[in-house]
Design a protein around this motif. Structure first.
Motif, PDB file in Angstrom:
ATOM      1  N   LEU A  20       0.833  -1.210   0.000  1.00  0.00           N
ATOM      2  CA  LEU A  20       0.000   0.000   0.000  1.00  0.00           C
ATOM      3  C   LEU A  20       0.864   1.256   0.000  1.00  0.00           C
ATOM      4  N   TRP A  21       1.908   1.246   0.784  1.00  0.00           N
ATOM      5  CA  TRP A  21       2.821   2.398   0.858  1.00  0.00           C
ATOM      6  C   TRP A  21       3.472   2.624  -0.503  1.00  0.00           C
ATOM      7  N   GLY A  22       3.869   1.553  -1.154  1.00  0.00           N
ATOM      8  CA  GLY A  22       4.462   1.683  -2.486  1.00  0.00           C
ATOM      9  C   GLY A  22       3.485   2.277  -3.486  1.00  0.00           C
ATOM     10  N   ARG A  23       2.221   1.910  -3.408  1.00  0.00           N
ATOM     11  CA  ARG A  23       1.207   2.457  -4.306  1.00  0.00           C
ATOM     12  C   ARG A  23       0.997   3.953  -4.059  1.00  0.00           C
ATOM     13  N   ILE A  24       1.032   4.320  -2.767  1.00  0.00           N
ATOM     14  CA  ILE A  24       0.889   5.747  -2.439  1.00  0.00           C
ATOM     15  C   ILE A  24       2.062   6.545  -3.013  1.00  0.00           C
TER      16      ILE A  24
ATOM     17  N   ALA B 252       3.768   5.941  -5.556  1.00  0.00           N
ATOM     18  CA  ALA B 252       3.720   5.980  -7.026  1.00  0.00           C
ATOM     19  C   ALA B 252       2.520   6.772  -7.558  1.00  0.00           C
ATOM     20  N   ASP B 253       1.666   7.239  -6.650  1.00  0.00           N
ATOM     21  CA  ASP B 253       0.431   7.930  -7.065  1.00  0.00           C
ATOM     22  C   ASP B 253       0.630   9.446  -6.993  1.00  0.00           C
ATOM     23  N   SER B 254       0.683  10.072  -8.149  1.00  0.00           N
ATOM     24  CA  SER B 254       0.857  11.529  -8.205  1.00  0.00           C
ATOM     25  C   SER B 254      -0.459  12.255  -8.442  1.00  0.00           C
ATOM     26  N   THR B 255      -1.571  11.532  -8.297  1.00  0.00           N
ATOM     27  CA  THR B 255      -2.877  12.137  -8.587  1.00  0.00           C
ATOM     28  C   THR B 255      -3.639  12.527  -7.331  1.00  0.00           C
ATOM     29  N   ILE B 256      -3.044  12.329  -6.159  1.00  0.00           N
ATOM     30  CA  ILE B 256      -3.750  12.625  -4.919  1.00  0.00           C
ATOM     31  C   ILE B 256      -3.712  14.133  -4.672  1.00  0.00           C
TER      32      ILE B 256
END
Length: 321
Positions: free
Chosen positions: A127-131, A133-137
Motif C-alpha cells: 500500500l505504501w508503495g502504491r501511495i 507511485a500515485d501523483s494524482t492525490i
C-alpha cells in the motif's frame, strides 16, 4: 534414587557406578570384573555417565539460545507493530478520503504465528508503495515519509522481522536435535543399567550386593491419586500462580512441579522447577515466561516415600502481550 525424569539419570548412574565398583571388588582380579554386552565395563559406564551429564548440561545453553531468540523476536514484533500503527495514523491524517485509508491493514496480534503476523506488514508495504507511485492525490506530493522514516526503512524492518522468526525456528530445531541426542544417551544408559542388575544377580546371587542393587525405577506399590492443578497469569507480579489440591496419601513425601516449553507437556523434555513439602499448595514463577507470547506447560507430581508418583492434569500458560 530411581529415575523420575531425565535430570535424575545422573544420580541414578552414580549409584550404579559405586555399586559396580563394589561388585568388581567382590569378584576379584580384573579379568573377573563384571562386563555387559559387547564387553562393556565399568570404565565405559563412567564415560557414558560423563557424556550424559555433558549433554544434559548443554540443554541449558540450547534453551537459553531459544529464549534469547524469542525475546529478540518479540522485541522486533513490538517495534514493527508500532511502525504499522504510525503508518495507519499518518494515512488517516493525510489521506482520510482516499482509497488508501479504506484499505489499511489492521494491527496483528502479538501472539500470532509468523504467517498471520507478517501478512499485514506485506500488505502495508504494498500500500505504501502504491501511495508513493500515485501523483494524482490532491494536496499530497509523494513519497510518504513519517518523521524521516521511509518505505525502504519499513521494508528493511520487515526483512529483519522475518530473520528474527527464522532465528527462533533455528534455535527450536537446535534444541530438538539436542533432545534427540540426549534421549539416545539416556536410552543407552537405561539399557546397561537393566543389564547390570541382571549381571549382578547372575554372578553374585547369594551375596549381599545382589540385595542392594540400586533401583532403576520406583518399586512396585500403589500409585497415589493425582492432585488437581490450576494456574493463572498474574499481571501484577508478571508470574504464573499455580495451585493444587492436597494429597491425602499417608505416604506423601513431597510435591514436585515440572515444566516443559510449549503448548503440550513433553515428559522427555520436562525439567523440575520446584520440590515442596506436604502442606505447600501453591507456587509462583515466571520461568520460561519471561517474554510476551512465551508458552509453558506444567504438571504437579505427588511423590510418595516409596518413590511412586502420579502426575496431575497439564496446565498450559501463555504470557499475554
Amino acid at each position: 534414587m530411581p529415575i523420575e525424569d531425565y535430570g535424575s539419570y545422573i544420580s541414578t548412574m552414580n549409584e550404579f557406578g559405586i555399586h559396580w565398583a563394589l561388585v568388581n571388588a567382590a569378584l576379584g582380579a580384573p579379568p573377573n570384573h563384571l562386563k555387559l554386552e559387547g564387553a562393556f565395563a565399568l570404565s565405559g559406564f563412567l564415560l557414558l555417565r560423563d557424556a550424559t551429564q555433558a549433554s544434559i548440561s548443554a540443554g541449558e545453553g540450547f534453551e537459553n539460545g531459544r529464549q534469547i531468540a524469542a525475546d529478540f523476536r518479540d522485541l522486533t514484533k513490538t517495534g514493527l507493530r508500532d511502525r504499522l500503527g504510525q503508518l495507519r495514523a499518518m494515512i488517516q491524517m493525510l489521506l482520510p478520503s482516499s482509497k488508501y485509508a479504506s484499505s489499511l491493514p489492521v494491527l496483528p496480534s502479538m501472539t500470532s504465528g509468523e504467517s498471520k503476523f507478517m501478512a499485514p506488514f506485506d500488505d502495508a508495504a504494498d500500500l505504501w508503495g502504491r501511495i508513493n507511485a500515485d501523483s494524482t492525490i490532491a494536496g499530497f506530493t509523494p513519497p510518504l515519509v513519517i518523521a524521516g522514516y521511509t518505505l525502504e526503512d519499513f521494508v528493511s524492518e520487515i526483512a529483519a522481522m522475518r530473520a528474527a522468526f527464522l532465528a527462533v525456528l533455528t534455535a527450536e530445531n537446535d534444541k530438538r536435535m539436542w533432545a534427540k541426542e540426549r534421549d539416545a544417551l539416556l536410552e543407552t544408559a537405561r539399557k546397561y543399567m537393566v543389564q547390570y542388575r541382571l549381571g549382578v544377580m547372575a554372578l553374585l546371587p547369594n551375596h549381599l550386593l545382589a540385595q542392594t542393587i540400586p533401583d532403576l525405577y520406583a518399586p512396585g506399590g500403589s500409585t497415589p491419586d493425582a492432585s488437581n492443578l490450576t494456574g493463572i497469569w498474574n499481571p501484577v507480579t508478571s508470574e504464573v500462580d499455580l495451585t493444587w489440591t492436597a494429597s491425602s496419601n499417608p505416604n506423601l513425601d513431597h510435591y514436585q512441579m515440572r515444566m516443559s516449553i510449549g503448548p503440550n507437556y513433553d515428559a522427555a523434555a520436562a525439567i523440575v522447577i520446584g520440590n515442596f513439602q506436604p502442606g505447600t499448595l501453591s507456587f509462583s514463577t515466571n520461568q520460561g515466561l519471561e517474554s510476551p507470547g512465551n508458552v509453558v506447560s506444567y504438571k504437579l507430581f505427588v511423590v510418595l516415600t516409596t518413590n511412586n508418583e502420579a502426575g496431575s492434569n497439564t496446565v498450559t500458560i501463555t504470557r499475554p502481550a
